[in-house]
Design an enzyme around this catalytic site. Structure first.
Site, PDB file in Angstrom:
ATOM      1  N   CYS A   1       5.004 -21.204  17.039  1.00 15.26           N
ATOM      2  CA  CYS A   1       4.062 -20.100  16.771  1.00 15.26           C
ATOM      3  C   CYS A   1       3.446 -19.586  18.068  1.00 15.26           C
ATOM      4  CB  CYS A   1       2.972 -20.544  15.805  1.00 15.26           C
ATOM      5  SG  CYS A   1       3.568 -20.668  14.110  1.00 15.26           S
TER       6      CYS A   1
ATOM      7  N   GLU B   1       0.660 -18.959  10.529  1.00 13.28           N
ATOM      8  CA  GLU B   1       0.413 -17.967  11.580  1.00 13.28           C
ATOM      9  C   GLU B   1       1.537 -16.932  11.628  1.00 13.28           C
ATOM     10  OE1 GLU B   1       0.260 -21.254  11.754  1.00 13.28           O
ATOM     11  OE2 GLU B   1      -0.974 -21.943  13.422  1.00 13.28           O
TER      12      GLU B   1
ATOM     13  N   ASN C   1       1.325 -21.416   5.055  1.00 12.54           N
ATOM     14  CA  ASN C   1       2.632 -22.035   5.304  1.00 12.54           C
ATOM     15  C   ASN C   1       3.448 -22.021   4.013  1.00 12.54           C
ATOM     16  OD1 ASN C   1       0.646 -23.950   4.492  1.00 12.54           O
ATOM     17  ND2 ASN C   1       1.797 -25.662   5.303  1.00 12.54           N
TER      18      ASN C   1
ATOM     19  N   CYS D   1       1.465 -24.563  16.207  1.00  9.09           N
ATOM     20  CA  CYS D   1       2.607 -25.314  16.768  1.00  9.09           C
ATOM     21  C   CYS D   1       3.202 -24.548  17.947  1.00  9.09           C
ATOM     22  CB  CYS D   1       3.653 -25.567  15.685  1.00  9.09           C
ATOM     23  SG  CYS D   1       4.674 -24.125  15.309  1.00  9.09           S
TER      24      CYS D   1
ATOM     25  N   CYS E   1       5.357 -21.317   9.259  1.00 12.15           N
ATOM     26  CA  CYS E   1       3.935 -21.620   9.430  1.00 12.15           C
ATOM     27  C   CYS E   1       3.080 -20.420   9.004  1.00 12.15           C
ATOM     28  CB  CYS E   1       3.628 -21.919  10.893  1.00 12.15           C
ATOM     29  SG  CYS E   1       4.396 -23.412  11.517  1.00 12.15           S
TER      30      CYS E   1
HETATM   31  N1  THU Z   1       1.648 -25.684   9.949  1.00  9.64           N
HETATM   32  C1  THU Z   1       1.207 -24.397   9.958  1.00  9.64           C
HETATM   33  O1  THU Z   1       1.488 -23.612   9.030  1.00  9.64           O
HETATM   34  N2  THU Z   1       0.433 -23.985  11.008  1.00  9.64           N
HETATM   35  C2  THU Z   1      -0.048 -24.819  11.979  1.00  9.64           C
HETATM   36  O2  THU Z   1      -0.799 -24.380  12.841  1.00  9.64           O
HETATM   37  C3  THU Z   1       0.324 -26.244  11.975  1.00  9.64           C
HETATM   38  C4  THU Z   1       1.389 -26.625  11.017  1.00  9.64           C
HETATM   39  C5  THU Z   1       2.409 -26.152   8.780  1.00  9.64           C
HETATM   40  C6  THU Z   1       3.858 -26.451   8.991  1.00  9.64           C
HETATM   41  C7  THU Z   1       4.128 -27.367   7.826  1.00  9.64           C
HETATM   42  O3  THU Z   1       4.308 -26.595   6.639  1.00  9.64           O
HETATM   43  C8  THU Z   1       2.832 -28.155   7.696  1.00  9.64           C
HETATM   44  O4  THU Z   1       1.838 -27.349   8.283  1.00  9.64           O
HETATM   45  C9  THU Z   1       2.819 -29.479   8.404  1.00  9.64           C
HETATM   46  O5  THU Z   1       3.985 -30.193   8.277  1.00  9.64           O
END
Ligand code: THU
Length: 125
Positions: free
Chosen positions: A88, A55, A42, A85, A53
């Protein structure tokens, strides 16, 4: 590549997450059909709404290098197991609806599912 190795790659990538706002690092590792692996983390931004994110970073890296067939994506974060999320799920569904998703944590526990199971009855053009 087996599930545990792909999860290990996701967890290793997590160390490079840029998450100064949430302090919630996430790592992803995407296995392409040709055996190559693209990792993602992320990448947050001080302007709300501009963060990406892990992913989607992994997927966009792969697509930007000409990869279009994907078999498995692992994602890890410090929860019981990391859940992609909604945004994604929609993006992954467009490129690889049947792809296997491994939702893990740094301790090695994980849940195995598919994009279609995570986003049933999805929108598509
Ligand atoms: N996030 C991800 O990168 N992937 C996920 O599957 C869940 C959430 C990130 C978004 C943000 O940068 C942080 O995790 C949570 O606020």
């Amino acid at each position: 590549m087996d599930d545990r190795e792909l999860l290990r790659r996701a967890n290793e990538a997590r160390a490079d997450a840029h998450a100064p706002y949430s302090r919630f690092p996430v790592g992803a590792a995407l296995l392409c059909d040709d055996g190559t692996v693209y990792t993602g983390v992320n990448v947050e931004n001080g302007v709300n709404g501009l963060s990406l994110c892990a992913e989607r970073v992994a997927l966009f890296k792969a697509i930007s290098e000409g990869k279009h067939r994907f078999s498995k994506l692992a994602v890890t974060c410090a929860s019981d197991h990391c859940r992609p999320c909604g945004a994604c799920r929609q993006v992954l569904h467009e490129h690889a609806p049947e792809m296997v998703i491994l939702m893990g944590n740094p301790a090695g526990a994980f849940v195995r599912t598919t994009v279609r199971e995570l986003l049933p009855d999805a929108f598509s053009l």
